[in-house]
Design an enzyme around this catalytic site. Sequence first.
Site, mmCIF file in Angstrom:
data_model
loop_
_atom_site.group_PDB
_atom_site.id
_atom_site.type_symbol
_atom_site.label_atom_id
_atom_site.label_comp_id
_atom_site.label_asym_id
_atom_site.label_seq_id
_atom_site.Cartn_x
_atom_site.Cartn_y
_atom_site.Cartn_z
ATOM 1 N N GLY A 109 -11.014 4.604 7.408
ATOM 2 C CA GLY A 109 -9.686 5.200 7.308
ATOM 3 C C GLY A 109 -9.670 6.046 6.054
ATOM 4 N N ASP A 168 0.813 -1.212 0.000
ATOM 5 C CA ASP A 168 0.000 0.000 0.000
ATOM 6 C C ASP A 168 0.850 1.266 0.000
ATOM 7 O OD1 ASP A 168 -2.691 0.116 -0.345
ATOM 8 O OD2 ASP A 168 -3.225 -0.138 1.745
ATOM 9 N N LEU A 187 -12.025 8.073 0.970
ATOM 10 C CA LEU A 187 -12.738 8.362 2.215
ATOM 11 C C LEU A 187 -13.511 7.138 2.686
ATOM 12 C CD1 LEU A 187 -14.175 11.899 1.309
ATOM 13 C CD2 LEU A 187 -11.980 11.349 2.384
#
Length: 408
Positions: free
Chosen positions: A212, A148, A209
Amino acid sequence: MKILTLNTGSSSLKFTLYQHKNTQILASGTIEKIKTKKSIIRIKTQNDLLEKIDKHIKSHKEALKQLIKILTNKKLNIINNLNEIQGIGHRIVHGGPNFKNSVILNENILSELEKISALAPLHNPTAIKVIEITLKIFPNAKQVLCFDTSWHQTMNENAFLYATPYSWYKDYNIRKYGFHGLSYAYITKRVATILNKHKKDLNLIILHLGNGSSINAVKKGISYDTSMGLTPLEGLAMGTRSGDIDPAIIPLMSKVLNKTPRKIEEILNKESGMLGISLKSNDLRDIWEGVENNEYNSKLAVEIMAYRIKKYIGSYLAILEFNIDAIVFTAGIGVTDYGIRELSLKGFEKIGIEIDLQKNNLAREKNIESDISSEKSKTKILVIPTNEELTILEDTYNLITEHSRDLK
C-alpha cells in the site's frame, strides 16, 4: 514503564513490547494468516532468540492468547507476569473526522470508534475486537488509540474536500482522510533531527511505498496534502490497488461483467495495481525479474507505478511552491527498491533535485538510512526506514504520563 504496541490487520497481529526508558525492544513479532490452517507466529527477543511456530489460529482472540503465552514464557525470559505491562498502544487505521490526535481509551471513545467502523470495514471492526479482549486481559493497563488518519487532520478544506455535493461532507463525512500517518509523523520527526532543523520549519515530500503506497506533502512540519483519500484505494498505483481512476468505471464494469458495484470495488482493491497490470504478482521483486526477462506487462507495471509517483511529486512541489528541504523514501519499496526511486525522480535534476545513481544503487538495506542526493542537488533526497511502532510508543507513554499527572 513497559508498553506493548499492537498493530491489528484483518488477518494478522503485529506486536512489540518496549521498555520505554531506553526504547529497548524486549520482544517483537507477528502472528500471520489468522483464520487459516497455515497461521505463523514469528518472535524475536532482546537476546535475538528467534522462534517460528506453525499453528492453526482461528481468530484474533486466539492470537492474543498465543501472544500472552509467548510474553510470559519462562524460557524466553521476556516478562514474569502481565502486570508488568502498564500501557498498550493500538494502531487504528481510521479515526474518522473527530479523532485529531491519539487518545486514552474510555467507554465514550470506544463507542465513537464503533460508529465510524463503516469507514474502514476491513480493519476497524477487527481492531475493536482486539481492544475489547485486551481490556479483559490487561485490566490494570492504560490503553491508547493511535490513528493512522490523525496526522492528516491538519489539511485545509480545499485539500481534503471532494468536489461532490457539500452535504455529503456535512451529513456523511465524505472527504479525504489520508493514511500512513503514524509513519509520516515518525519520518518528519526523524528528518528534523537529521537536518538539524525545527520540525515547524520543514517542508517535505515523503513517499511511503509498500504494497500500500501513498505520498505526503508536509508544510511547516504538518500534513498539507496526501494521495490516499476517504479510503486507501485513492492515489498511487499500488501492489493490488488501482489508485486513481475515473469513478464512472465502477458502474460501467459492473454492467459489463455482470457483477455488483461492491465486487468491482473488491477487484479494484485486491486484483488491480501491479498485480492487475503485470499479470503475475503484486511483489515488485517478481515484476523486476519479469522486466529482466523482457516481459511487456512487467515493464508496463513498473512504468505506470513510477509515472504516477512522478506526477504526485510534481504536483506537491507546486503546492509547496518549490520550497522543500527533502524528498524522503520510506517503507518496504521506498527503502529497498533503487529502480523505482531512480525512475520516479528522473528529470527533476532540471529543477535542482538530483539523485546520485551510485549512492542510490547501494541503498537497498531495510534498516539503513541513506542520503542519496548528488553533490549538485539543491534538495536532500533521503532513504529512511519507517518506525510506526515508535510513534505509537511515544504517544502512548506521553498520554499515560499526562493522565497520571492530571489525577494527582
